[in-house]
Every structure is written in structure tokens, then in C-alpha cells.
Scaffold this motif. Structure first.
Motif: not given
Length: 830
Positions: A433-434, A537-539, A563-564, A738-739
Motif C-alpha cells: 500500500p506504500d 495489483g488490480n484497481w 502488491d508490487m 496479492h503479490n
């Protein structure tokens, strides 16, 4: 209001001096309000002087804060050590309205004290002209008893850059960096009060505003953010000014991740030393002598404090705006930018390059008690019906079936399309989330001509608004979406009505009768045919949480998935992925290269596509800003696509490992031949290199007993031990893992959308990049290592989740806080 007070309500001036200061600030406010009409920058009639036009009873104070570490130094540096050393070398680079000076212990060189100031030079020049002896007295109190008048005054004129206020090691009294002035703050606030428009549309983005209005420096933390916040008040049709007393102030000190030798709270040694009433202009960080250690003995993330700049990482500066008569302003917006009416604002500049900043958190213990099957079932029954159905279908599916039988034969691209590309452009790496939201918003806002997007889940409403704003600027939008929810169909319909080229993906998941894939699970964004973003990651609100700061907490921190992603500046790669999306869009509409196939019954829509979970109770101990790497020489980047070349490429990639393999995945489906073939490649690499470091992080959420048993069995079969070789991502710090990350030897990284399942590896539409660059791989390795340390190891594999930890909540709980909205799409078994 009868008077504008000195900054920080300081009491250095006598009554007459305070009145004179008030008049000086009043004159500045009037000058700033007048602006420069000849340059399409005035009059700024929503900006007002509160001495002449008192605020109304609805007046609201709006604090605006930013990080004290100079952003330009971050951009120019490739490591923490480099940026800290550069920021401590000279105050000429300390341009965020915060400067500091360091005092060291002569024998050891360790830091004893660091003094910080945000006090503008104009006040000191004013005070020196009225009361020189007072200035000398203050210098002696703040810096050294040895200060003499001749040290500060030459020919009777005060010299702000004197030997006691001109470096980072010989004392500090007030700001001296050329851009750090009180007048600059006032001019900025007034300039930002103009509502700018282009082609009848409001300009709202921070970078677009500052480049259009030219009220500050776009590359700073402070100026763009101040301008954006002030302009937001202006768009509320409010009258705006700077709150009394007009000044810049130290806001917060948040030393998270600090370890004191005696276990004391690091905040204990932070002292505000000048100012009052939450309007402080000076502070000192110093360990009292009786403690028996120095500031230099304090550690931040295991590293001793060697530079004052390390402390600046944890400081925020603020100013205070004031809005009144909200909704009543009749001042018209201004068409065009500074210097020429109608001139378009410059596009957003290159992406930030920065390193970690630590937000507040503290590790806590984990649960280790085993659960029985009844508890497993309780968690399963608490999930939304759509996700339960997906789990049941997945469990019942034949593991050997690479694709659902109803799929149409997919015309694969030729192997020649998947040769490595030589890329000389910049590569940006980021994470959720960064920093994902900050990076994505920046790149979308930079679009001038086109956006091409192929994505699986699109449920974050604010991302739709960013696309609409881009379209209003004249940017063409092509969007292929796996429309597996009613909300996503509405997104597609709305954007189509606005003129976007939108189609649902050629997948059974999208309910498309023209189905070549079980799921169109890629996450591809192409900007202006020049930059391609590929990510895991999705939106969704958890995969791209609304965190405006790039690795820096601004306002409220929003938790999310791990996610990345990467963004690559390459026309060749951008063209490849644009063409891939365009090709799939043609397929979805029954266009060549294949004839329109016969109708197929559309898949049923999920009954419910969102559910509610307990929010993670802690922020990760590190937040990672994005980095931007400009290669010294061209690097090799390969597009890696399912169903074309992903599985063989990943097989070779894993087999090439000599020193380390790091994998961070949503899941690894034990028992599936395609997955176990990859695990066998790792085992073979380890047989050749017995010291090979293999570490795997997966999610532990919502796996039924059968999936759990198959995963653990696969780990046992390939001799991967819990704690040593695999762990589960901490649910105290992230909503979900989710990565889809694979790192080999800290030199190469494979990152994209593929889960380790039969369909993800062999039959879905998926997209990844294989990047051969040690600097980029190192960034993701640091992220992985931070997640590994948070993964709460134990003596044996913990149960995947218990009902309390799963935290399934009802919709009625959401308004009570501590709850996140989760998307079924983030957990589907694909």
C-alpha cells in the motif's frame, strides 16, 4: 482582528515593534493579493487580508503539512546513506522550510544534539533593524555564549548568513536557504488561491497547478502540496488567507522504528525550544547527559544515527490556511496559465526517486493455537456467496485441466514477439500500500495523448475519476475490463458514454460469449505509447489504496494488500503491450484474426462482489517510496505473457538461480502439475547449489482444508521448511498478500499478474516483465525482506486463519471504523 502576531507568538519585540511587524505582514498580504495581472496572475481576489477584511463566523483553519527531508535530494540519490550525507553537507539543499545543524562529541564523532528551525529570515532582519542587542542576546542563548555583535553585523547591517548560522555544524538560528522565506509562503498561498481552468475544465492536480501558476518549486515536497490544498479550498468558493500568526511551523515528530539503548520512548528527547501554542519554530533532539549515551547511539531500523538528516525523515512542517465565507465567492476562475491566457500547464515531471520512511507501528505477538475443522468451516461460511462458489468450483476442478472446456481456441502470438528488449529509458518500481496510488495518479495525470488499459478488477471509484479527468484533457482512453461484477459493467458503460473505447475482455469470467480465456487477469497500463506499467495489483481499494504520499504518510494511512509493480519508459515495450490489449479487444468483439464464433452462454454474475473485513491493526514498520532508475547502460527486459511464454520462461528463470530465490505470491497450488514443475526447478537449482537461499511468502487467508493440506504437502515434498523457507504474510500489517513476485540472485526480477495455479500459469491472459537490473531487483528484495521480517514466524506452520483473525464483518460495522471493504476479485482462485 486587531493585529497580526509575530511567528510562533514570539515575544522578542516591544509593543511598537509588534505593531510594526503586523503592518509589514499586512503589506505583504496586500501585495500577494494584487499578484501580477499583466502575467495572467492577478488580482487574486479570493485571497484576503484579515486585518482589512475580518473572517466570518464560519472560518475554518486548515493545517497543511509535509515531510521535512528535501525531496530533491531524494530524487538525486541512489541510497539512504548518500541522501543523508548530501542533506547534512550544506543547508543550501535543505529547501523544505526546515533546516538543521548538528553538534558532535569531539573524541568519538557521535552526534550529541541536532537543532531544527523553520523560522523565516525576514523576522530576524526586522528584529535586527529595531533591536540589535536583542538579536545578539538570542544568538547567545540559542547557539553560543561567545557570540559577539561584530559576528552578526557588518557596517550596522545584520548578516543572516553569519558564522553562527551558515552551516550544518556551527549552529543554527533561522532559515537561510534561498527559497525558505516567509514571503515565499505568502506569495505561494495567494498564487494558489486562483482557480485555473483549461478548455473550460478546472485544473486540480498538484503538479499541473504549480506548473500552470508558477507559485513555487514543483520538485519540492512542500510547494506542490501547499498549492494543491489551498486551491482545493478555493474551489469550495471560499475566501482564503493564512492563519494568524503567519509563519511556518514544526508539526510532528514521529520516531517509529527507533531503538533507544535503555528502552526509553524516543519522543522523550524531542523538545520544542522556541514558539508556543502549537506554533513552534525551533526544536532540539538531545539525550540528557544523565542517560549515559548520545543521539549517535540511538538506532533507526538497526542503523545508528550518523546524520541529522536521519531525524529529518521523521519530522513534518506545516502552515495553516484559513477559509471563510465558504461557498459564497463570486470570483471567476481564470482561463489559462501564468504568462499567457489559455496557455496549457506543463505535464507532470519525472517520477520521484526515494527510499523508506517509517510510520507508526509496533510488532505484536501472533496466535499459534490450532483450529479444528468446525472453525475452518465457520470462516468459509462467513465469506460472501460469490467467493464461496469460487472456492467450491476451484476445489472441484480437475487440476490437470489447463482451460475450461468452453473456451475458444486461442491464436497464440509468435515466439519472436517475446525476445528480450534492450531498454535505455527509466524504470520505476513501486509497491502497495506504500506508493502505488501516488505513482499511478502521477502517470495518469501526465498523459497527454492516450491511455491503454487492460485490467481484471476495477472497483476503486477514485480511479475512474482520474480517467475521466484525463479524458477531459483530451486524452484518448481504451479500456479492456474483465467485467465480473455489476459495478464493473457500470464503469464500462459510463466511460463508453463519455467517449472511451471500452470492451469487456474475451473471457468466460467477463460473461463474454466470445471467450478465449478463463480470466483476463492482466494489469497493463500504457501511457502515451511511451510508458508501460505492469503490476500484480488490480484497481481495487485494497490493491491501490488511497495513500497520496509516495512512501510518506499524508493525512490518513490506508491499509491494503501487498502488491508490487514496475513502470518502464520504452516505446518498444509500450507498443508491444498496447498491441496486445488491442488484439484482445478485437478478439473480444469477434473480429479477425478469427471469425466470429458461435454464441456461448454467458457466465452468471456474482451475487455479491464486496465484503467487509477487519482492518489490519498495525502499519508496516517500513513504507517504501517508489524509486526511479535511469540505467547507465541499456538493460534487458522481456515481456512474459500467459498463455504464450510465461511457464517456460519462469522455469528457466528459477533453474538459473545460484545464490537466492525469493517468491512472494498470493498462493502456490500444491498438487497441480504446472506448479510442482516450477518447485522442481527450484529443487534442482538447490541440488546444484546447496547454499541456495530459498524463501517463499504466501497469503494465509481463506484457504479451505484441502488447499492448505496440498500446499503444506508440496512444501514438505520439496524439502521447504516453515520459517526457514516459507512463511505467511502478516495479517496484522496487510489485508492480503496479492503479490506475484519472483527474485533470483538479487539481480533479476519477474513481476506481474500470474498466480501459481494451472490457469494462471497456462491459460489465463496474464502479463509480467522480466527485468535484469541489480538496482531494481534490490528495491524489491528490500520490500520482500521487510515483509519476511513481519511474517511472524514460529516453531511450526500456523493455521491459515482463525475466525477472529479473519474478521469477516457486516456492512453495518463499516461506519464504526476498523473495517476495510474487500473485493471478491482480490481472493478469487484463478
Amino acid at each position: 482582528m486587531n493585529r497580526l502576531d509575530p511567528p510562533g507568538f514570539l515575544d522578542d519585540l516591544d509593543a511598537a515593534g509588534k505593531e510594526a511587524w503586523s503592518q509589514k505582514v499586512s503589506d505583504w498580504l496586500d501585495r500577494a493579493r494584487a499578484g501580477e495581472p499583466a502575467k495572467n496572475d492577478g488580482p487574486r481576489n479570493q485571497f484576503f487580508n484579515p486585518l482589512k477584511d475580518p473572517p466570518a463566523p464560519d472560518a475554518q483553519v486548515a493545517p497543511i503539512s509535509w515531510n521535512a527531508f528535501p525531496r530533491q535530494v531524494r530524487i538525486d540519490s541512489l541510497s539512504d546513506m548518500q541522501r543523508w550525507r548530501q542533506a547534512d553537507a550544506t543547508r543550501s539543499v535543505q529547501d523544505e522550510y526546515c533546516e538543521w545543524s548538528v553538534v558532535r562529541d569531539p573524541p568519538s564523532g557521535k552526534i550529541i544534539r541536532v537543532d531544527f528551525t523553520c523560522e523565516g529570515p525576514e523576522y530576524w532582519e526586522f528584529l535586527a533593524a529595531r533591536d540589535p542587542e536583542k538579536v545578539v542576546e538570542l544568538y547567545r542563548r540559542l547557539v553560543s555564549p561567545s557570540v559577539r555583535r561584530e559576528d552578526l553585523f557588518v557596517g550596522g547591517v545584520y548578516q543572516g548568513k553569519n558564522r553562527f548560522n551558515n552551516s550544518t555544524s556551527s549552529g543554527i538560528v533561522h532559515l537561510i536557504q534561498d527559497a525558505n522565506t516567509l514571503w515565499a509562503e505568502i506569495w505561494l498561498g495567494a498564487g494558489a488561491s486562483i482557480r485555473r481552468r483549461r478548455a473550460g475544465q478546472d485544473i486540480t492536480d498538484a503538479q499541473a497547478l504549480i506548473r500552470c501558476s508558477r507559485y513555487g518549486e514543483p520538485e519540492r515536497n512542500s510547494d506542490p502540496f501547499i498549492g494543491e490544498q489551498v486551491n482545493a479550498l478555493a474551489r469550495r468558493l471560499a475566501d482564503i488567507t493564512l492563519n494568524n500568526p503567519v509563519g511556518l511551523y514544526l508539526h510532528q515528530f514521529n520516531p517509529v522504528g527507533w531503538a533507544m539503548p535503555d528502552g526509553e520512548d524516543a519522543r522523550s528527547f524531542w523538545r520544542f525550544t522556541r514558539g508556543s501554542n502549537d506554533h513552534f519554530v525551533r526544536a532540539t533532539y538531545e539525550v540528557p547527559p544523565e542517560r549515559g549515551y548520545f543521539v549517535g547511539d540511538v538506532k533507526i531500523d538497526g542503523r545508528p544515527i550518523q546524520f541529522g538528516a536521519q531525524i529529518a525523515d521523521f519530522i513534518t512542517i506545516k502552515l495553516e490556511g484559513l477559509a471563510t465565507r465558504i461557498g459564497q465567492s463570486t470570483v471567476a476562475a481564470v482561463e489559462g496559465c501564468w504568462g499567457e491566457a489559455g496557455a496549457p500547464p506543463a505535464v507532470v515531471a519525472a517520477a520521484e526517486a526515494a527510499d523508506e520512511l517509517v510510520p507508526p507501528t509496533r510488532l505484536a505477538g501472533r496466535r499459534t493455537a490450532a483450529r479444528d475443522e468446525a472453525a475452518d468451516r465457520a470462516v468459509f461460511e462467513a465469506l460472501p456467496e460469490a467467493l464461496r462458489r469460487n472456492r467450491e468450483q476451484s476445489s472441484a476442478a480437475d487440476d490437470d485441466a489447463a482451460a475450461p472446456p468452453a473456451l475458444l481456441p486461442y491464436p497464440r502470438l509468435p515466439e519472436s514477439d517475446f525476445l528480450p528488449r534492450t531498454v535505455a529509458g527509466r524504470v520505476m518500481a513501486y509497491a502497495s500500500p506504500d506508493s502505488t496510488y501516488a505513482v499511478t495518479k502521477k502517470l495518469i495525470d501526465s498523459a497527454i495523448s492516450s491511455l491503454v488499459i487492460g485490467i481484471y478488477d476495477f472497483s476503486a471509484e477514485y480511479m475512474k475519476e482520474h480517467l475521466k479527468r484525463a479524458m477531459r484533457r483530451g486524452v484518448s482512453l481504451s479500456l479492456m475490463l474483465d467485467t465480473n461484477s455489476e459495478e464493473e459493467r457500470d464503469v464500462l458503460d459510463e466511460l463508453t458514454e463519455l467517449g472511451a473505447n471500452c470492451v469487456k475482455a474475451p473471457s468466460s469470467s467477463a460473461g463474454n460469449p466470445v471467450a478465449y480465456f478463463g480470466n483476463a487477469h492482466e494489469k497493463i497500463i500504457v501511457v502515451d505509447g511511451e510508458i508501460v506499467m505492469i503490476q500484480s495489483g488490480n484497481w481495487s481499494e485494497n490493491s491501490i489504496p488511497f495513500n497520496e504520499g509516495d512512501g510518506v504518510v499524508i493525512g490518513t494511512y490506508e491499509p491494503g494488500n501487498r502488491d508490487m509493480g514496475m513502470a518502464v519508459e520504452s516505446r518498444e515495450l509500450a507498443a508491444f503491450f498496447s498491441n496486445l490489449v488491442a488484439r484482445d479487444m478485437r478478439l473480444s468483439q469477434g473480429q479477425p484474426p478469427d471469425a466470429v464464433p458461435p454464441d456461448v452462454v454467458a457466465a452468471a454474475s456474482p451475487a455479491s462482489d464486496i465484503f467487509f473485513e477487519a482492518a489490519p491493526p498495525a502499519i508496516p514498520t517500513r513504507l517504501f517510496s517508489s524509486i526511479t532508475v535511469t540505467p547507465e547502460s541499456p538493460i534487458s527486459i522481456t515481456p512474459v505473457i500467459t498463455p504464450e511464454n510465461f511457464h517456460p520462461t519462469l522455469s528457466r528463470f528459477l533453474r538459473s538461480a545460484k545464490r537466492s530465490v525469493r517468491i512472494e505470491q498470493q498462493y502456490l497450488r500444491g498438487g497441480q502439475p504446472a506448479v510442482e514443475a516450477l518447485l522442481r526447478e527450484i529443487a534442482d537449482a538447490r541440488a546444484d547449489h546447496p547454499d541456495l537461499d530459498v524463501r517463499i511468502i504466501v497469503s494465509k487467508k481463506y484457504l479451505d482444508a484441502g488447499q492448505k493440506q496440498k500446499f503444506v504437502k508440496a512444501m514438505d515434498d520439496f524439502d521447504f521448511a516453515f520459517d526457514t523457507n516459507y512463511r505467511y504474510l502478516s495479517t496484522r500489517h496487510f489485508v492480503h498478500c496479492h503479490n506475484k513476485l519472483v527474485l533470483v540472485d538479487d539481480e533479476k526480477v519477474l513481476l506481474g499478474s500470474q498466480n501459481w495455479s494451472t490457469t494462471g500459469l497456462l491459460s489465463n491472459r496474464e502479463a509480467s516483465l522480466l527485468v535484469e537490473h541489480a538496482g531494481i531487483a534490490s528495491y524489491f528484495a528490500k520490500l520482500f525482506d521487510a515483509d519476511w521480517e513481519l511474517s511472524e514466524p514460529g516453531a511450526a506452520p500456523p493455521d491459515f486463519i482463525d475466525p477472529a483473525e479473519a474478521g469477516i464483518r457486516s456492512a453495518s460495522d463499516f461506519a464504526q471504523g476498523g473495517v476495510v471493504i474487500s473485493s471478491v476479485a482480490d481472493y478469487r482462485d484463478l
